[in-house]
Write a protein that holds these residues in place. Sequence first.
Motif, short mmCIF file in Angstrom:
data_model
loop_
_atom_site.label_atom_id
_atom_site.label_comp_id
_atom_site.label_asym_id
_atom_site.label_seq_id
_atom_site.Cartn_x
_atom_site.Cartn_y
_atom_site.Cartn_z
N UNK A 149 1.23 -0.91 0.24
CA UNK A 149 -0.26 -0.15 0.16
C UNK A 149 0.69 1.23 -0.01
N UNK A 150 2.02 1.29 0.83
CA UNK A 150 2.80 2.11 0.83
C UNK A 150 3.79 2.48 -0.29
N UNK A 151 4.71 1.61 -1.18
CA UNK A 151 4.58 1.49 -2.50
C UNK A 151 3.51 2.32 -3.57
N UNK A 152 2.14 1.23 -3.43
CA UNK A 152 1.39 2.58 -4.47
C UNK A 152 1.40 3.58 -4.51
N UNK A 153 1.09 4.06 -3.00
CA UNK A 153 1.26 5.38 -2.79
C UNK A 153 2.65 6.20 -3.34
N UNK A 154 3.91 5.72 -2.96
CA UNK A 154 5.23 5.95 -3.59
C UNK A 154 5.01 6.72 -5.01
N UNK A 155 4.76 5.37 -6.05
CA UNK A 155 3.75 5.50 -7.06
C UNK A 155 3.76 6.43 -7.58
N UNK A 156 2.41 6.80 -7.05
CA UNK A 156 1.91 8.03 -7.26
C UNK A 156 2.22 9.41 -7.65
N UNK A 157 2.98 9.28 -5.80
CA UNK A 157 3.05 10.41 -5.91
C UNK A 157 4.35 10.87 -6.80
N UNK A 158 5.59 9.77 -7.41
CA UNK A 158 6.10 10.02 -8.16
C UNK A 158 5.92 10.32 -9.61
N UNK A 159 4.59 10.05 -9.72
CA UNK A 159 3.74 10.15 -11.20
C UNK A 159 2.95 11.40 -11.52
N UNK A 160 1.99 12.05 -9.58
CA UNK A 160 1.79 13.20 -9.48
C UNK A 160 3.25 14.43 -10.74
N UNK A 161 4.30 14.31 -9.69
CA UNK A 161 5.03 15.29 -9.52
C UNK A 161 5.47 15.66 -10.71
N UNK A 162 6.11 14.37 -11.78
CA UNK A 162 6.16 14.15 -13.04
C UNK A 162 5.86 15.02 -14.00
N UNK A 163 4.00 14.28 -13.34
CA UNK A 163 3.23 14.97 -14.37
C UNK A 163 3.12 16.88 -14.43
#
Length: 224
Positions: free
Chosen positions: A117-131
């Motif tokens: 669940x934490x990894x999923x959240x980290x992936x989302x945060x990474x993609x949000x920032x990149x976008x």
Amino acid sequence: MRESIFTQDFLQAAKDYRLFLDMGYPEKAVASLVGNKYRLSREQRMILYRGVLPSYESEKNAKKKISAKDINGKLIIDGYNVLLTIVNYLTGRTVFISTDSFVRDIGGIHGSIKKQDMLDRAEQLLCDFCRQHIQGEIVVFLDKPVSHSAELAVRLDRLFSSYKIHAEAVLVDSADYELKRHEGVVATSDSVVLSSAACAADLAAEILQENFSPWFPDLRECMS
């Protein structure tokens, strides 16, 4: 860093450790010597080993640091390095600013990442920032030997596609090796990779600062 970790003995150990490193003594031997002398905990020893670099290396790395938001060209991301720093912060583990100004944690990879669940959240945060902030091409290197790396690559590619980000996740035998070959900007806090990099972004730190406004204890203050 909790007060129980950031003790006076630890502060003195950090100064002694830096002094020995500046004299050219090997890191592991000195970390063991200083850790035993000051009876440091395992966590304190990891902070010392990962966070205190020789003076010249600290200065050299700090000069290479740029903001990920200022990158116009290609960005190569050390996938596990960035994601694990975010995961460790989300799970409440110690995250700190090292003597070279890069944010690091005390965790490591032991074959897999269990907190999905934490990894999923980290992936989302990474993609949000990149976008929002990265304009150029993005490549995320993932170490193939780490368990479930293939699944992680698929999830990231799906997120990139859904966000219409010009990015891809690439499985490699050694992310460190590929990152050290890259002549452009790399996103990592790995000191081995930083030693070869022309310039680098502390991407995990920027993501955390934008989303959580965290306070990171600063090991540079121990050296004054």
